[in-house]
Motif scaffolding. Structure first.
Motif, PDB file in Angstrom:
ATOM      1  N   ASP A 187      70.690  -6.978  70.202  1.00  0.00           N
ATOM      2  CA  ASP A 187      71.427  -8.216  70.484  1.00  0.00           C
ATOM      3  C   ASP A 187      71.231  -8.617  71.950  1.00  0.00           C
ATOM      4  O   ASP A 187      70.917  -7.780  72.793  1.00  0.00           O
ATOM      5  CB  ASP A 187      72.925  -8.011  70.206  1.00  0.00           C
ATOM      6  N   LYS A 188      71.409  -9.899  72.200  1.00  0.00           N
ATOM      7  CA  LYS A 188      71.371 -10.376  73.582  1.00  0.00           C
ATOM      8  C   LYS A 188      72.597 -11.268  73.788  1.00  0.00           C
ATOM      9  O   LYS A 188      72.811 -12.199  73.012  1.00  0.00           O
ATOM     10  CB  LYS A 188      70.105 -11.190  73.836  1.00  0.00           C
ATOM     11  N   LEU A 189      73.392 -10.956  74.801  1.00  0.00           N
ATOM     12  CA  LEU A 189      74.595 -11.739  75.048  1.00  0.00           C
ATOM     13  C   LEU A 189      74.333 -12.784  76.119  1.00  0.00           C
ATOM     14  O   LEU A 189      74.040 -12.452  77.265  1.00  0.00           O
ATOM     15  CB  LEU A 189      75.737 -10.823  75.500  1.00  0.00           C
ATOM     16  N   SER A 190      74.443 -14.048  75.720  1.00  0.00           N
ATOM     17  CA  SER A 190      74.179 -15.119  76.690  1.00  0.00           C
ATOM     18  C   SER A 190      75.294 -15.180  77.731  1.00  0.00           C
ATOM     19  O   SER A 190      75.095 -15.666  78.837  1.00  0.00           O
ATOM     20  CB  SER A 190      74.054 -16.455  75.985  1.00  0.00           C
ATOM     21  N   PHE A 191      76.425 -14.613  77.383  1.00  0.00           N
ATOM     22  CA  PHE A 191      77.591 -14.560  78.275  1.00  0.00           C
ATOM     23  C   PHE A 191      77.235 -13.980  79.651  1.00  0.00           C
ATOM     24  O   PHE A 191      77.448 -14.598  80.681  1.00  0.00           O
ATOM     25  CB  PHE A 191      78.691 -13.738  77.598  1.00  0.00           C
ATOM     26  N   ASP A 192      76.649 -12.773  79.667  1.00  0.00           N
ATOM     27  CA  ASP A 192      76.277 -12.131  80.931  1.00  0.00           C
ATOM     28  C   ASP A 192      74.809 -11.703  80.955  1.00  0.00           C
ATOM     29  O   ASP A 192      74.393 -10.938  81.818  1.00  0.00           O
ATOM     30  CB  ASP A 192      77.176 -10.925  81.202  1.00  0.00           C
ATOM     31  N   SER A 207      72.734  -4.104  81.479  1.00  0.00           N
ATOM     32  CA  SER A 207      72.933  -5.347  82.228  1.00  0.00           C
ATOM     33  C   SER A 207      71.574  -5.981  82.476  1.00  0.00           C
ATOM     34  O   SER A 207      70.540  -5.326  82.418  1.00  0.00           O
ATOM     35  CB  SER A 207      73.611  -5.052  83.562  1.00  0.00           C
ATOM     36  N   SER A 208      71.582  -7.268  82.784  1.00  0.00           N
ATOM     37  CA  SER A 208      70.299  -7.943  82.991  1.00  0.00           C
ATOM     38  C   SER A 208      69.592  -7.405  84.230  1.00  0.00           C
ATOM     39  O   SER A 208      68.373  -7.350  84.279  1.00  0.00           O
ATOM     40  CB  SER A 208      70.494  -9.450  83.106  1.00  0.00           C
ATOM     41  N   GLU A 209      70.376  -6.969  85.244  1.00  0.00           N
ATOM     42  CA  GLU A 209      69.760  -6.387  86.439  1.00  0.00           C
ATOM     43  C   GLU A 209      68.953  -5.143  86.083  1.00  0.00           C
ATOM     44  O   GLU A 209      67.836  -4.947  86.558  1.00  0.00           O
ATOM     45  CB  GLU A 209      70.833  -5.991  87.483  1.00  0.00           C
ATOM     46  N   VAL A 210      69.561  -4.320  85.234  1.00  0.00           N
ATOM     47  CA  VAL A 210      68.908  -3.085  84.836  1.00  0.00           C
ATOM     48  C   VAL A 210      67.723  -3.382  83.911  1.00  0.00           C
ATOM     49  O   VAL A 210      66.633  -2.828  84.069  1.00  0.00           O
ATOM     50  CB  VAL A 210      69.919  -2.139  84.157  1.00  0.00           C
ATOM     51  N   ALA A 211      67.929  -4.290  82.974  1.00  0.00           N
ATOM     52  CA  ALA A 211      66.865  -4.634  82.025  1.00  0.00           C
ATOM     53  C   ALA A 211      65.640  -5.171  82.740  1.00  0.00           C
ATOM     54  O   ALA A 211      64.500  -4.984  82.315  1.00  0.00           O
ATOM     55  CB  ALA A 211      67.382  -5.656  81.012  1.00  0.00           C
ATOM     56  N   ASN A 212      65.885  -5.821  83.854  1.00  0.00           N
ATOM     57  CA  ASN A 212      64.802  -6.393  84.658  1.00  0.00           C
ATOM     58  C   ASN A 212      63.842  -5.348  85.204  1.00  0.00           C
ATOM     59  O   ASN A 212      62.700  -5.650  85.531  1.00  0.00           O
ATOM     60  CB  ASN A 212      65.412  -7.149  85.831  1.00  0.00           C
ATOM     61  N   LYS A 213      64.335  -4.122  85.315  1.00  0.00           N
ATOM     62  CA  LYS A 213      63.517  -3.043  85.886  1.00  0.00           C
ATOM     63  C   LYS A 213      62.580  -2.431  84.853  1.00  0.00           C
ATOM     64  O   LYS A 213      61.688  -1.661  85.183  1.00  0.00           O
ATOM     65  CB  LYS A 213      64.420  -1.926  86.424  1.00  0.00           C
ATOM     66  N   ILE A 214      62.844  -2.739  83.581  1.00  0.00           N
ATOM     67  CA  ILE A 214      62.069  -2.108  82.514  1.00  0.00           C
ATOM     68  C   ILE A 214      61.058  -3.092  81.931  1.00  0.00           C
ATOM     69  O   ILE A 214      61.402  -4.228  81.593  1.00  0.00           O
ATOM     70  CB  ILE A 214      63.009  -1.603  81.399  1.00  0.00           C
TER      71      ILE A 214
END
Lengths: 221, 221
Positions: A187-192, A207-214
């Motif tokens: 799932d992807k939450l558009s909220f955050d 979190s998107s910050e963390v996902a950005n690293k992968i």
DNA sequence: AAAATAATTTAAGCATACTTAAATATAAAG
DNA sequence: CTTTATATTTAAGTATGCTTAAATTATTTT
């Protein structure tokens, strides 16, 4: 003369230019190296005099061809050591970076070639980063996207983790998000902009910050 | 604070005290380190201030307990690296010393323990020198005599080669005088104290200076 | 034991790589 | 477009670890 300090400057400039896609400021560099702006400014002059960087006062700096050569060579040594320490001495994912950070400056070309041979001329290090070859060529990274852009329902394989802090690496290890680990986007939450992923039958929210690293590549079944 | 330079001083003092069996002079140390007497004298003061050596001006210096601890630790790292480089990366006998000389200063205790474990907790390095254990204990060397004192007609096994210069080591390699190589004393010339030995079916003459570097233990059949 | 020689230490200076504080250039705000 | 704020550089000073040259201490020689 290329000292430890200079090697670290050049390596860091190289990485920052890649992130930036533009010239690096002295303060940016100072922040990364955790030293004063004054020191960086000072060193910039020296590196410039030696033809290792192009430096315009108050503007920023970039590596010259010669400087880039050294930077890439340091990175080559670093990444080969990382892989070697993991494969041969069973250090963990989170442990290899700091050790390699020291060893990279004190390894002769002769020794690093032996290590490369022992590892079978690998193309990627344990974080998925390409290992520069002896001739300076850098293996291509293909078909990778940031986990942020992965799509719900599809399966992906971890190809690269763009962070060296052992804190985050240890966290990923706990989640099972090792190199080449397989995952599905639940799932992807558009909220955050957080993402729900499934790894080894378990669900985790990133979190998107963390996902950005992968960085991942899609598995097409 | 123990820097590379200080580690090298302490290590060298340790080795010289062993040779000497007495205090080391600044000029002796300077000769070994290939730096000026003045530099050595200067450093002696600093090491003394830090409690790492006992130093009496114009007389000489010896390691304190704390200084010896550091020296032994550096030697431990050096010898473990030597063995590792030979066993795992197939470096030659003559190549390992110089590489280890660099690596010894940049290897964490954590990493050196991993290396030690990987090698199976060895007691001797490729030159037959004892590898200090983690607790500082140094494996005993028993039943070794200098080749100079070996007797004609008897058989011996090479147990230790007391020289680090790759020149001599390469020479020994050529003769087949590797660690644990077996040899027989064929003759001893009182004229110049040279020794005729047989190794692998071939005869070689060794000067007494060279024979002095080789330590052997007798093989009793 | 005094003079000559050798060994050792001190002094002054240099290069590297930092620091903090002051000066200067650039960018932003009014 | 000037004033203010921020970023960057220069200046001065520190620590390490070397150098050469001068001074000092120790050892020989006579």
């Amino acid at each position: 003369m290329s000292t430890i300090s200079k090697e670290n400057y050049l390596k860091t400039i190289y990485n920052l230019v890649c992130d930036n896609e533009t010239a690096v400021s002295t303060s940016q560099l100072a922040a990364k190296l955790e030293i004063s702006n004054a020191a960086t400014s000072d060193m910039a002059k020296k590196l410039s005099d030696q033809g290792l960087i192009d430096y315009v006062k108050y503007k920023g700096m970039e590596l010259t061809e010669e400087g880039e050569k050294i930077a890439i060579d340091v990175i080559r040594r670093h990444r080969l050591w990382e892989l070697f320490l993991m494969k041969v001495l069973n250090l963990s994912w989170g442990e290899v970076h700091d050790e390699a950070e020291n060893l990279e400056h004190f390894t002769s070309n002769f020794l690093i070639d032996k290590i490369e041979k022992h590892l079978g001329y690998p193309k990627f290090d344990p974080h998925g980063e390409p290992i520069p070859q002896k001739n300076g060529e850098i293996p291509e990274i293909t078909d990778q996207i940031s986990l942020t852009f992965a799509e719900v329902g599809r399966e992906y394989k971890v190809m690269r983790v763009y962070d060296k802090s052992s804190e985050l690496i240890d966290y990923f290890t706990k989640l099972g998000l090792l190199l080449y680990a397989e995952l599905v986007i639940q799932d992807k939450l558009s909220f955050d902009n957080s993402i729900l992923i499934g790894v080894n039958g378990k669900s985790h929210s990133l979190s998107s910050e963390v996902a950005n690293k992968i960085f991942v590549s899609e598995i097409r079944n």
